[in-house]
Design an enzyme around this catalytic site. Structure first.
Site, PDB file in Angstrom:
ATOM      1  N   HIS A 203      45.737  35.487  33.273  1.00  0.00           N
ATOM      2  CA  HIS A 203      44.631  35.927  34.381  1.00  0.00           C
ATOM      3  C   HIS A 203      43.983  34.645  34.982  1.00  0.00           C
ATOM      4  O   HIS A 203      43.912  33.590  34.236  1.00  0.00           O
ATOM      5  CB  HIS A 203      43.439  36.771  33.460  1.00  0.00           C
ATOM      6  CG  HIS A 203      42.359  37.102  34.219  1.00  0.00           C
ATOM      7  ND1 HIS A 203      41.096  36.281  34.323  1.00  0.00           N
ATOM      8  CD2 HIS A 203      42.235  38.223  34.972  1.00  0.00           C
ATOM      9  CE1 HIS A 203      40.267  37.059  35.137  1.00  0.00           C
ATOM     10  NE2 HIS A 203      40.910  37.898  35.569  1.00  0.00           N
ATOM     11  N   ARG A 205      41.032  33.243  34.633  1.00  0.00           N
ATOM     12  CA  ARG A 205      40.254  32.288  34.008  1.00  0.00           C
ATOM     13  C   ARG A 205      40.928  31.801  32.962  1.00  0.00           C
ATOM     14  O   ARG A 205      40.287  31.164  32.136  1.00  0.00           O
ATOM     15  CB  ARG A 205      38.906  33.213  33.445  1.00  0.00           C
ATOM     16  CG  ARG A 205      37.721  33.286  34.739  1.00  0.00           C
ATOM     17  CD  ARG A 205      36.304  33.795  33.699  1.00  0.00           C
ATOM     18  NE  ARG A 205      36.032  32.715  32.736  1.00  0.00           N
ATOM     19  CZ  ARG A 205      35.235  33.298  31.832  1.00  0.00           C
ATOM     20  NH1 ARG A 205      34.739  34.201  31.396  1.00  0.00           N
ATOM     21  NH2 ARG A 205      34.818  32.258  30.870  1.00  0.00           N
ATOM     22  N   LYS A 206      41.967  32.133  32.591  1.00  0.00           N
ATOM     23  CA  LYS A 206      42.703  31.488  31.576  1.00  0.00           C
ATOM     24  C   LYS A 206      43.123  29.958  31.740  1.00  0.00           C
ATOM     25  O   LYS A 206      43.239  29.570  32.859  1.00  0.00           O
ATOM     26  CB  LYS A 206      44.100  32.162  31.223  1.00  0.00           C
ATOM     27  CG  LYS A 206      43.668  33.723  30.885  1.00  0.00           C
ATOM     28  CD  LYS A 206      42.794  33.819  29.478  1.00  0.00           C
ATOM     29  CE  LYS A 206      42.455  35.097  29.338  1.00  0.00           C
ATOM     30  NZ  LYS A 206      41.525  35.972  30.045  1.00  0.00           N
ATOM     31  N   GLY A 207      43.563  29.274  30.653  1.00  0.00           N
ATOM     32  CA  GLY A 207      43.974  27.869  30.909  1.00  0.00           C
ATOM     33  C   GLY A 207      45.249  27.458  31.774  1.00  0.00           C
ATOM     34  O   GLY A 207      45.250  26.539  32.707  1.00  0.00           O
ATOM     35  N   ILE A 208      46.410  28.426  31.864  1.00  0.00           N
ATOM     36  CA  ILE A 208      47.171  28.163  32.759  1.00  0.00           C
ATOM     37  C   ILE A 208      47.333  29.808  33.684  1.00  0.00           C
ATOM     38  O   ILE A 208      47.076  30.842  32.782  1.00  0.00           O
ATOM     39  CB  ILE A 208      48.619  27.951  32.272  1.00  0.00           C
ATOM     40  CG1 ILE A 208      48.804  28.907  30.893  1.00  0.00           C
ATOM     41  CG2 ILE A 208      48.555  26.610  31.890  1.00  0.00           C
ATOM     42  CD1 ILE A 208      50.260  28.524  30.420  1.00  0.00           C
TER      43      ILE A 208
END
Length: 395
Positions: A203, A205-208
């Site tokens: 998603h 907002r995730k880190g990747i």
């Protein structure tokens, strides 16, 4: 950021009671790190002519992601909720079963259990790092319990030594909800390496990230084959059929789902995966700077990293003292151009789940957590602005 949409009413005129506030540059709560590498990857997919799901780029990304997590198999899917649903189904969950779920999590974790017709039984979390409390799991086991879903809260892995031993002793399966944890590790092993199956989110907002997307990883050949079939309507993929002679016509012999990830998104994820070490390092620097700038501030508690773990800092969440008005703090931060949000959900209080066991730790942090800007693009000046805004708002 795009300019605000026009309104039907003219802006209010300044008065003595209503002064005009200066426009402040916004510091986003989260922000992806994307650029030329992702654009080039998308262009390659466009040139290939295969944009749909489960194409050549999807398979290539799956190989790369399996290697990153230390697993034998990876399956790219359209989101982490789909991955969790597939995991619960593949492990044989049926109506009437109970699955113990970490309470402090986005409700997608509990929803995946409900999708299979089973009952999520929410267990409380540790008060320091907010991951599943093994003692709470043990107390929640009943004759109907078939498995446990642990959650790597905000990018910090759960207690997998204890949880692995506990679930094996009781004959339960274990799933790692690593939605937030790409790039984290537990006792030297990467997030995603634990349980029969682990699930990730890509998603925004995730880190990747590819904006949306997810993956399921496992070492079990049968689980890998079963989830691959079910995620594509219950039939072999078009890519597999393309190498067959004649004209193979798929036969639908079990219920499946359309959970495929497009090759466009998979190409973005390949580029993002190459960035992963640098993105985690950048987030870790931001977290260390927040600790320097806010460590002496009364009325808040900063997040900690437990022994034996490497945190990937998908979110940076502070805990406000009970006498601090979180809504007022959030209002003041936003007025200073600092975006913020609550942490995540105490699942057991959500009406969709009906009457459930009370989880006091989860309920407490649900009311007191405040997520502040955390992403790899934050500058030193922005981090200092955030810290200064927090000091003013809390005092």
């Amino acid at each position: 950021m795009p300019p605000p949409a026009p309104t039907a009413e003219p802006p209010a005129q300044p008065t003595a009671e209503r002064p005009v506030e200066p426009i402040v540059d916004q510091i986003p709560l989260g922000q992806p790190t994307v650029g030329d590498a992702e654009l080039a990857a998308i262009a390659e997919v466009f040139e290939s002519g295969w944009l749909a799901g489960q194409g050549p780029r999807c398979r290539a990304f799956e190989q790369d992601f399996a290697a990153t997590t230390g697993r034998a198999h990876a399956l790219a899917v359209n989101n982490c909720t789909a991955a969790l649903h597939l995991a619960v189904l593949a492990l044989g969950t049926v109506p009437g079963d109970e699955v113990i779920v970490a309470d402090y999590t986005f409700p997608a974790t509990g929803h995946a259990v409900r999708y299979a017709g089973a009952t999520p039984v929410f267990a409380d979390v540790r008060p320091d790092i907010w991951t599943l409390d093994p003692d709470a799991v043990e107390a929640s086991i009943t004759p109907r319990t078939v498995g446990v879903i642990a959650v790597d809260s905000f990018g910090q892995p759960a207690d997998y030594d204890e949880l692995t031993e506990l679930t094996a002793r009781h004959g339960l399966w274990l799933v790692e909800d690593a939605a937030c944890a790409a790039g984290a590790s537990y006792r030297g092993r990467p997030a995603g390496a634990f349980g029969q199956i682990a699930c990730f989110s890509f998603h925004g907002r995730k880190g990747i990230t590819a904006g949306e997307g997810g993956a399921l990883v496992t070492d079990d050949d049968m689980l890998a084959a079963g989830t691959r079939k079910v995620h594509n309507f219950g039939i072999a993929s078009a890519l597999d059929r393309a190498g067959s002679g004649g004209l193979p016509v798929p036969v639908f012999d079990e219920l499946g789902y359309n959970y495929k990830l497009s090759d466009v998104a998979a190409a973005i994820m390949q580029a993002q995966l190459r960035r992963l070490p640098d993105l985690v390092a950048a987030r870790s620097r931001v977290a260390a700077r927040y600790a320097e700038l806010l460590g002496d501030l009364d009325r808040i508690t900063l997040p900690v990293t437990a022994e034996g773990r490497e945190h990937c800092w998908q979110s940076y969440v502070i805990t406000l003292d009970r006498d601090v008005d979180r809504s007022e703090v959030a209002t003041q931060l936003r007025a200073q151009g600092v975006q913020c949000n609550f942490g995540t959900y105490a699942s057991h209080v959500q009406p969709i789940y009906g009457e459930t066991t009370y989880c006091p730790v989860s309920a407490d942090v649900f009311a007191r957590h405040l997520a502040i800007p955390m992403h790899a693009n934050l500058t030193d000046e922005q981090v200092e602005r955030v810290a200064d805004a927090i000091r003013k708002a809390v005092r």
